[in-house]
Write a protein that holds these residues in place. Structure first.
Motif, PDB file in Angstrom:
ATOM      1  N   GLU A 104      43.536  53.755  23.100  1.00 18.21           N
ATOM      2  CA  GLU A 104      44.866  53.257  22.753  1.00 18.21           C
ATOM      3  C   GLU A 104      45.805  54.447  22.818  1.00 18.21           C
ATOM      4  O   GLU A 104      45.702  55.365  22.007  1.00 18.21           O
ATOM      5  CB  GLU A 104      44.842  52.635  21.356  1.00 18.21           C
ATOM      6  CG  GLU A 104      43.907  51.445  21.266  1.00 18.21           C
ATOM      7  CD  GLU A 104      43.733  50.914  19.855  1.00 18.21           C
ATOM      8  OE1 GLU A 104      44.298  51.519  18.905  1.00 18.21           O
ATOM      9  OE2 GLU A 104      43.038  49.908  19.699  1.00 18.21           O
ATOM     10  N   ARG A 126      49.460  45.949  26.782  1.00 19.16           N
ATOM     11  CA  ARG A 126      50.578  46.746  26.261  1.00 19.16           C
ATOM     12  C   ARG A 126      51.002  46.090  24.954  1.00 19.16           C
ATOM     13  O   ARG A 126      51.410  44.936  24.940  1.00 19.16           O
ATOM     14  CB  ARG A 126      51.741  46.782  27.240  1.00 19.16           C
ATOM     15  CG  ARG A 126      52.962  47.524  26.704  1.00 19.16           C
ATOM     16  CD  ARG A 126      54.123  47.496  27.693  1.00 19.16           C
ATOM     17  NE  ARG A 126      53.852  48.307  28.855  1.00 19.16           N
ATOM     18  CZ  ARG A 126      54.246  49.586  28.980  1.00 19.16           C
ATOM     19  NH1 ARG A 126      54.924  50.161  28.021  1.00 19.16           N
ATOM     20  NH2 ARG A 126      53.978  50.260  30.070  1.00 19.16           N
ATOM     21  N   LEU A 127      50.878  46.833  23.867  1.00 19.24           N
ATOM     22  CA  LEU A 127      51.312  46.342  22.569  1.00 19.24           C
ATOM     23  C   LEU A 127      52.736  46.840  22.352  1.00 19.24           C
ATOM     24  O   LEU A 127      52.965  48.036  22.152  1.00 19.24           O
ATOM     25  CB  LEU A 127      50.374  46.845  21.465  1.00 19.24           C
ATOM     26  CG  LEU A 127      48.880  46.543  21.675  1.00 19.24           C
ATOM     27  CD1 LEU A 127      48.046  47.210  20.603  1.00 19.24           C
ATOM     28  CD2 LEU A 127      48.644  45.049  21.719  1.00 19.24           C
ATOM     29  N   ARG A 128      53.690  45.958  22.435  1.00 20.43           N
ATOM     30  CA  ARG A 128      55.108  46.315  22.391  1.00 20.43           C
ATOM     31  C   ARG A 128      55.508  46.860  21.026  1.00 20.43           C
ATOM     32  O   ARG A 128      55.204  46.261  19.996  1.00 20.43           O
ATOM     33  CB  ARG A 128      55.978  45.092  22.713  1.00 20.43           C
ATOM     34  CG  ARG A 128      55.785  44.560  24.094  1.00 20.43           C
ATOM     35  CD  ARG A 128      56.557  45.392  25.074  1.00 20.43           C
ATOM     36  NE  ARG A 128      56.340  44.876  26.417  1.00 20.43           N
ATOM     37  CZ  ARG A 128      56.560  45.587  27.480  1.00 20.43           C
ATOM     38  NH1 ARG A 128      57.014  46.803  27.382  1.00 20.43           N
ATOM     39  NH2 ARG A 128      56.339  45.072  28.667  1.00 20.43           N
ATOM     40  N   GLU A 129      56.174  48.015  21.050  1.00 20.99           N
ATOM     41  CA  GLU A 129      56.715  48.661  19.847  1.00 20.99           C
ATOM     42  C   GLU A 129      55.736  48.569  18.681  1.00 20.99           C
ATOM     43  O   GLU A 129      56.067  48.182  17.575  1.00 20.99           O
ATOM     44  CB  GLU A 129      58.069  48.051  19.490  1.00 20.99           C
ATOM     45  CG  GLU A 129      59.101  48.270  20.576  1.00 20.99           C
ATOM     46  CD  GLU A 129      60.474  47.751  20.223  1.00 20.99           C
ATOM     47  OE1 GLU A 129      60.638  47.111  19.158  1.00 20.99           O
ATOM     48  OE2 GLU A 129      61.400  47.997  21.005  1.00 20.99           O
ATOM     49  N   HIS A 130      54.526  48.997  18.928  1.00 21.08           N
ATOM     50  CA  HIS A 130      53.411  48.806  18.005  1.00 21.08           C
ATOM     51  C   HIS A 130      53.246  49.940  16.986  1.00 21.08           C
ATOM     52  O   HIS A 130      52.747  49.720  15.895  1.00 21.08           O
ATOM     53  CB  HIS A 130      52.121  48.645  18.821  1.00 21.08           C
ATOM     54  CG  HIS A 130      50.964  48.135  18.059  1.00 21.08           C
ATOM     55  ND1 HIS A 130      50.898  46.854  17.573  1.00 21.08           N
ATOM     56  CD2 HIS A 130      49.818  48.741  17.695  1.00 21.08           C
ATOM     57  CE1 HIS A 130      49.757  46.687  16.953  1.00 21.08           C
ATOM     58  NE2 HIS A 130      49.077  47.806  17.008  1.00 21.08           N
ATOM     59  N   ILE A 131      53.645  51.154  17.355  1.00 16.79           N
ATOM     60  CA  ILE A 131      53.450  52.324  16.484  1.00 16.79           C
ATOM     61  C   ILE A 131      54.790  53.020  16.267  1.00 16.79           C
ATOM     62  O   ILE A 131      55.528  53.267  17.216  1.00 16.79           O
ATOM     63  CB  ILE A 131      52.463  53.333  17.120  1.00 16.79           C
ATOM     64  CG1 ILE A 131      51.081  52.725  17.277  1.00 16.79           C
ATOM     65  CG2 ILE A 131      52.400  54.623  16.331  1.00 16.79           C
ATOM     66  CD1 ILE A 131      50.289  52.582  15.998  1.00 16.79           C
ATOM     67  N   ASP A 139      55.525  51.645  22.495  1.00 20.35           N
ATOM     68  CA  ASP A 139      54.470  50.783  23.010  1.00 20.35           C
ATOM     69  C   ASP A 139      53.148  51.548  22.987  1.00 20.35           C
ATOM     70  O   ASP A 139      53.121  52.778  23.149  1.00 20.35           O
ATOM     71  CB  ASP A 139      54.747  50.373  24.461  1.00 20.35           C
ATOM     72  CG  ASP A 139      55.918  49.414  24.597  1.00 20.35           C
ATOM     73  OD1 ASP A 139      56.505  49.022  23.569  1.00 20.35           O
ATOM     74  OD2 ASP A 139      56.237  49.058  25.748  1.00 20.35           O
TER      75      ASP A 139
END
Length: 169
Positions: A104, A126-131, A139
């Protein structure tokens, strides 16, 4: 690079890199997992001068899935250590029973994204605006591969890695 399992003898060096890793925005959230991993955390040591240069570890997920983590310090002359560390440790994860390995990676972590793309991997998700890191949301790119794909990827590099065409040390 030489992989050295975390032990009482190198714990202080490992903890120093863990502290630096926590301050690096590219590493995102997290920290060392207290649950049992597929393979032990390892200190990365330069074969040239014996200096500790980083750490690798994994966080287990159900189903023999290992989330791969690598951190290389920012000392001068470390170019190429990330690629070598990643290939050696990921191979070790599969040899230790991982069914899948995932990484990740924050989208702005150019070094790690370049290493993974160099070997032909593309993000599976793709995890959008995740962190939230470095003052904003980013992302997260998720790479995932199984042993068969890893062997296909690593085959062209085997002769250049420690152990050459023989089994990994």
């Amino acid at each position: 690079i030489r992989l050295e399992a975390l032990s009482a003898a190198n714990a202080a060096e490992f903890d120093r890199f863990d502290s630096l890793r926590e301050l690096n925005p590219a590493m995102g959230a997290g920290g060392r997992s207290n649950s049992s991993a597929i393979a032990p955390p390892m200190l990365l040591r330069s074969r040239r001068d014996g200096e500790a240069v980083g750490v690798v570890e994994n966080h287990p997920l159900p189903g023999e899935v290992a989330v791969f983590v690598v951190y290389i310090g920012r000392q001068r002359g470390l170019a190429g250590f990330g690629f070598e560390a990643a290939t050696l440790y990921i191979s070790h994860l599969f040899d230790s029973g991982a069914r899948l390995v995932t990484a990740e990676v924050l989208e702005f972590n150019r070094e790690m994204n370049a290493i993974l793309r160099k070997v032909g991997l593309v993000p599976q998700a793709r995890l959008r605006e995740h962190i939230y890191s470095g003052g904003r949301f980013w992302d997260v790119l998720v790479y995932s591969f199984d042993r068969a794909e890893w062997l296909r990827i690593i085959d062209p590099y085997r002769r250049r890695l420690p152990g050459g065409d023989g089994p990994r040390a």
